[in-house]
Design a protein around this motif. Structure first.
Motif, PDB file in Angstrom:
ATOM      1  N   THR A 145       0.775  -1.246   0.000  1.00  0.00           N
ATOM      2  CA  THR A 145       0.000   0.000   0.000  1.00  0.00           C
ATOM      3  C   THR A 145       0.804   1.293   0.000  1.00  0.00           C
ATOM      4  N   VAL A 146       2.128   1.268   0.241  1.00  0.00           N
ATOM      5  CA  VAL A 146       2.845   2.547   0.172  1.00  0.00           C
ATOM      6  C   VAL A 146       2.765   3.154  -1.230  1.00  0.00           C
ATOM      7  N   VAL A 147       2.592   2.300  -2.231  1.00  0.00           N
ATOM      8  CA  VAL A 147       2.492   2.783  -3.609  1.00  0.00           C
ATOM      9  C   VAL A 147       1.214   3.596  -3.810  1.00  0.00           C
ATOM     10  N   ASN A 148       0.230   3.415  -2.925  1.00  0.00           N
ATOM     11  CA  ASN A 148      -1.052   4.101  -3.061  1.00  0.00           C
ATOM     12  C   ASN A 148      -0.871   5.614  -3.092  1.00  0.00           C
ATOM     13  N   GLY A 149      -0.094   6.135  -2.131  1.00  0.00           N
ATOM     14  CA  GLY A 149       0.138   7.579  -2.103  1.00  0.00           C
ATOM     15  C   GLY A 149       1.270   8.017  -3.005  1.00  0.00           C
ATOM     16  N   ALA A 150       2.300   7.162  -3.136  1.00  0.00           N
ATOM     17  CA  ALA A 150       3.472   7.548  -3.931  1.00  0.00           C
ATOM     18  C   ALA A 150       3.130   7.751  -5.393  1.00  0.00           C
ATOM     19  N   GLN A 151       2.151   6.991  -5.915  1.00  0.00           N
ATOM     20  CA  GLN A 151       1.849   7.088  -7.336  1.00  0.00           C
ATOM     21  C   GLN A 151       1.238   8.441  -7.704  1.00  0.00           C
ATOM     22  N   VAL A 277      -0.298   5.331   6.710  1.00  0.00           N
ATOM     23  CA  VAL A 277       0.315   6.250   7.673  1.00  0.00           C
ATOM     24  C   VAL A 277       1.598   6.843   7.098  1.00  0.00           C
ATOM     25  N   ALA A 278       2.422   5.972   6.481  1.00  0.00           N
ATOM     26  CA  ALA A 278       3.670   6.454   5.874  1.00  0.00           C
ATOM     27  C   ALA A 278       3.384   7.427   4.731  1.00  0.00           C
ATOM     28  N   ASP A 279       2.387   7.128   3.912  1.00  0.00           N
ATOM     29  CA  ASP A 279       2.033   8.024   2.806  1.00  0.00           C
ATOM     30  C   ASP A 279       1.655   9.411   3.318  1.00  0.00           C
ATOM     31  N   LEU A 280       0.842   9.431   4.345  1.00  0.00           N
ATOM     32  CA  LEU A 280       0.399  10.705   4.897  1.00  0.00           C
ATOM     33  C   LEU A 280       1.538  11.419   5.626  1.00  0.00           C
ATOM     34  N   ILE A 290      16.298  17.173  -4.588  1.00  0.00           N
ATOM     35  CA  ILE A 290      16.352  15.803  -5.134  1.00  0.00           C
ATOM     36  C   ILE A 290      15.602  15.762  -6.462  1.00  0.00           C
ATOM     37  N   GLU A 291      16.227  15.190  -7.468  1.00  0.00           N
ATOM     38  CA  GLU A 291      15.611  15.114  -8.794  1.00  0.00           C
ATOM     39  C   GLU A 291      14.324  14.292  -8.743  1.00  0.00           C
ATOM     40  N   LEU A 292      13.284  14.818  -9.364  1.00  0.00           N
ATOM     41  CA  LEU A 292      11.970  14.175  -9.469  1.00  0.00           C
ATOM     42  C   LEU A 292      11.238  14.066  -8.135  1.00  0.00           C
ATOM     43  N   GLY A 293      11.733  14.697  -7.092  1.00  0.00           N
ATOM     44  CA  GLY A 293      10.999  14.723  -5.829  1.00  0.00           C
ATOM     45  C   GLY A 293      11.565  13.770  -4.794  1.00  0.00           C
ATOM     46  N   LEU A 294      11.245  14.064  -3.507  1.00  0.00           N
ATOM     47  CA  LEU A 294      11.756  13.261  -2.399  1.00  0.00           C
ATOM     48  C   LEU A 294      10.652  12.545  -1.630  1.00  0.00           C
ATOM     49  N   ASN A 295       9.483  13.182  -1.507  1.00  0.00           N
ATOM     50  CA  ASN A 295       8.448  12.602  -0.619  1.00  0.00           C
ATOM     51  C   ASN A 295       8.006  11.217  -1.072  1.00  0.00           C
ATOM     52  N   TRP A 296       7.786  11.023  -2.366  1.00  0.00           N
ATOM     53  CA  TRP A 296       7.329   9.706  -2.823  1.00  0.00           C
ATOM     54  C   TRP A 296       8.434   8.654  -2.669  1.00  0.00           C
ATOM     55  N   SER A 421      -6.347  15.235   1.882  1.00  0.00           N
ATOM     56  CA  SER A 421      -7.607  14.625   2.314  1.00  0.00           C
ATOM     57  C   SER A 421      -7.772  13.224   1.741  1.00  0.00           C
ATOM     58  N   ALA A 422      -7.300  13.032   0.498  1.00  0.00           N
ATOM     59  CA  ALA A 422      -7.383  11.705  -0.115  1.00  0.00           C
ATOM     60  C   ALA A 422      -6.545  10.700   0.649  1.00  0.00           C
ATOM     61  N   LEU A 423      -5.335  11.116   1.069  1.00  0.00           N
ATOM     62  CA  LEU A 423      -4.484  10.214   1.848  1.00  0.00           C
ATOM     63  C   LEU A 423      -5.073   9.959   3.230  1.00  0.00           C
ATOM     64  N   ALA A 424      -5.679  10.973   3.843  1.00  0.00           N
ATOM     65  CA  ALA A 424      -6.317  10.797   5.150  1.00  0.00           C
ATOM     66  C   ALA A 424      -7.507   9.847   5.036  1.00  0.00           C
TER      67      ALA A 424
END
Length: 650
Positions: A145-151, A277-280, A290-296, A421-424
């Motif tokens: 499920t971590v891919v849920n928010g990262a995508q 939880v990790a996604d949020l 960082i190239e192309l972003g860090l949070n995901w 809100s979507a991640l929550a």
């Protein structure tokens, strides 16, 4: 080793009492020859009965002799060990009346009694092992499920964020890559890995692969690089998902085996929640150049944390005693079992029973893998179990649950939620999925497997229709957002105690024991394959049919699933091995006819409130059931006669 030498000497000489019993088939029918087909059927059923209770029909004296012989064969020749196996073998064959054994000490008697009265009273090392196994389940949930928010982020960074047909299929392919690997490769590596590395070794290697793949995912810069990393992740998910429940079952006491094995489903749901939880938690992390972003990247890499912890602690647990037995390492098996039990007598009992069962399994498996695969479809009893098992495993995926698990953030964004809100809202789905999996500990053995599915599939269909149709409510209104979230949550509440835990439990008990490993391998591969199909097709389905059509599609499958269960899936709750043979050894048309009669009965009873009798089960007119019914009637008549005679004497 000494144990191996003793084993060789015993096998070269005259057959011992222990070996004689282990090699003797158990038959429940008369041995009068009728035909080769009947003879083969009796052989299969005899093997299954032997596997069900390999010590059936043995008196205490013979059990004690077998226990002593096994201790010597295993190289456990001290007086204390021989005494433990002499008593342990006796208890293994007659666990109910152990209190009449004079050789038991007060401490041993107390511990054996507490197994019944306080079944959760066990050595701390056993619970440590369950914690590690639960951690492995959480690893799997986070991997999913971590891919849920990262995508939300990486599909834009990789240039596949449009709604073109190419991009939607690529997003689905990235989501489904681990499950494709599980279906075509990962699941089939489980058996050779277990043979080579043991239970602990397989779990350790799987967690290492999971950790490295998660770390790898966080450093990818193209969609095809991400696909390779996620495909490799499947090599960690497949063997771990099959081995960890086996490891827990083989180390658990008999009274706790079912409850501790069910922990896998519950803590996988907990890991799914941790993924959200990790996604949020990492959503607001800035890029820091960082190239192309860090949070995901942090989201994708966070799943390696529980995997690394599991790697650190798995070797604190003892290896499965049963695995040691398969390698003829009897002394290691006994030492491992002693660490998981309070007293040597308990360890000797469980090890003796495990070895006896292992010998019976080896005898049952002697017909060969190819022949057993053929018997999956050529023997009606096995074929009907295969049909029922494949239905429930297929419907576990095509009920639509993993559409929400993998794409809930996208679904809520489509509904008008902001990214946060979507991640929550996705986290809310994860919490509900975990909390409502807990009642399965009670409902699966009280309400029944078939009844749970029949009761929940209509509601899952209703709530998916409700969710899809809620997208027609005008955008921007509270009702639009509220109804979509409500539909998703209600669907999850109904799924978690029903279609979530039932399929794996049902498949594990539906097949006869001599063919169960092959049946379960096929069942596991089936669920991972359709998991992949669902993940890879949903983005394109959403683009083509909109949410209304996508949710309506899976709602329709829940309606189909209800009728498939009604017509082709018999109940297995609280059935003995011989009863299961009777349950599945009926023509499918009779099972389907029973389902139709049951539906008419429920409609007349619940809707029209008519007083009508329940339809007869399709297997109740077989020889076994007639014999059982006649025995019960005879016992009832005798009881009434005894009661009448007693009253006359008074």
């Amino acid at each position: 080793m000494a144990s191996e030498k003793k084993h060789d000497r015993s096998s070269s000489g005259s057959r011992t009492e222990f070996e004689h019993h282990a090699a003797t088939p158990s038959h429940t029918h008369n041995d009068t020859p009728t035909s080769s087909v009947d003879e083969a059927d009796r052989g299969r059923r005899g093997a299954s009965q032997k596997l069900s209770n390999p010590l059936q029909g043995l008196d205490r004296k013979r059990l004690a002799v077998m226990g002593e012989e096994y201790a010597r064969l295993a190289g456990l020749t001290s007086d204390d060990d021989i005494r433990a196996f002499r008593i342990g073998a006796t208890i293994a064959g007659d666990s109910i009346r152990y209190d009449n054994i004079p050789e038991l000490t007060d401490r041993e008697r107390e511990v054996l009694e507490r197994e019944t009265t306080h079944k959760w009273s066990n050595p701390s090392l056993l619970y440590w092992m369950i914690v590690v196994c639960s951690l492995c389940a959480a690893v799997q949930g986070m991997d999913e499920t971590v891919v849920n928010g990262a995508q939300i982020f990486y599909k834009v960074q990789f240039g596949i964020g449009s709604k073109s047909q190419r991009d939607t299929w690529l997003v689905g392919l990235l989501n489904g890559a681990p499950y494709l690997c599980c279906a075509v490769l990962g699941c089939w590596l489980t058996d050779p890995m277990n043979k080579a590395f043991g239970r602990r070794g397989t779990i350790f290697i799987s967690c290492v692969i999971s950790a490295l793949a998660c770390f790898w995912q966080s450093f990818t810069n193209t969609w095809y690089h991400m696909f390779i990393a996620r495909f490799i992740l499947g090599l960690g998910i497949g063997p771990k998902s099959a081995t960890t429940p086996i490891f827990a079952a083989e180390c658990s006491p008999p009274k706790l085996r079912g409850a501790l094995t069910m922990q896998w489903q519950v803590w996988t749901a907990f890991g799914i929640m941790l993924g959200y939880v990790a996604d949020l938690g990492f959503f607001f992390v800035p890029d820091h150049g960082i190239e192309l972003g860090l949070n995901w990247r942090l989201m994708m890499g966070s799943a390696m944390i529980p995997a690394v912890i599991a790697c650190c602690f798995i070797y604190v647990c003892p290896e499965s005693p049963r695995w040691y037995l398969t390698k003829d390492r009897h002394q290691d098996a006994f030492r491992a079992m002693c660490r998981l039990r309070f007293e040597k007598v308990q360890a000797a009992r469980d090890l003796f029973y495990a070895y006896t069962l292992l010998r019976a399994e080896q005898q049952a498996m002697s017909i060969g893998t190819r022949a057993r695969i053929m018997e999956l479809v050529t023997v009606r009893r096995n074929r009907n179990a295969l049909v029922a098992s494949e239905i429930v495993m297929f419907m576990q995926q095509f009920c639509g649950i993993n559409v929400i698990a993998y794409f809930s953030s996208e679904i809520f964004r489509e509904a008008g939620f902001s990214d946060v809100s979507a991640l929550a809202a996705s986290l809310g789905f994860g919490v509900i999925n975990w909390l409502f999996a807990l009642p399965a500990f009670y409902t699966i053995d009280t309400f029944g497997r078939r009844n749970l599915l029949l009761a929940t599939f209509p509601f899952m269909a209703l709530f998916l229709f409700f969710t899809g149709f809620s997208f027609w409510i005008p955008d921007g209104t509270p009702a639009h957002i509220g109804c979509i979230a409500l539909g998703v949550y209600l669907f999850t509440m109904v799924y978690s105690p029903g279609a979530g835990p039932v399929p794996f439990v049902y498949s594990a008990e539906a097949y006869p024991l001599y063919i169960r490993p092959i049946g379960m391998s096929l069942a596991t591969a089936t669920t991972w394959f359709f998991n992949f199909v669902l993940a890879v097709t949903w983005p394109s389905m959403l683009a083509a049919f909109r949410p209304q059509g996508g949710f309506g599609w899976y709602a329709g499958w829940n309606v189909i699933g209800f009728f498939l269960v009604l017509f082709f899936v018999p109940e297995t709750k609280e059935k003995t091995l011989e009863e299961l043979d009777g349950v599945f050894d009926v023509p499918l048309r009779r099972q389907a006819a029973y389902g139709a009669r049951q539906m008419v009965f429920l409609w007349r009873r619940l809707v029209f409130r008519q007083d009508v009798g329940k339809p007869q089960l399709p297997n109740e007119d077989g020889d076994f059931w007639r014999e059982k019914k006649g025995l019960r009637e005879t016992e009832g008549v005798r009881a009434k006669e005894a009661e009448r005679d007693g009253a006359g004497r008074v």
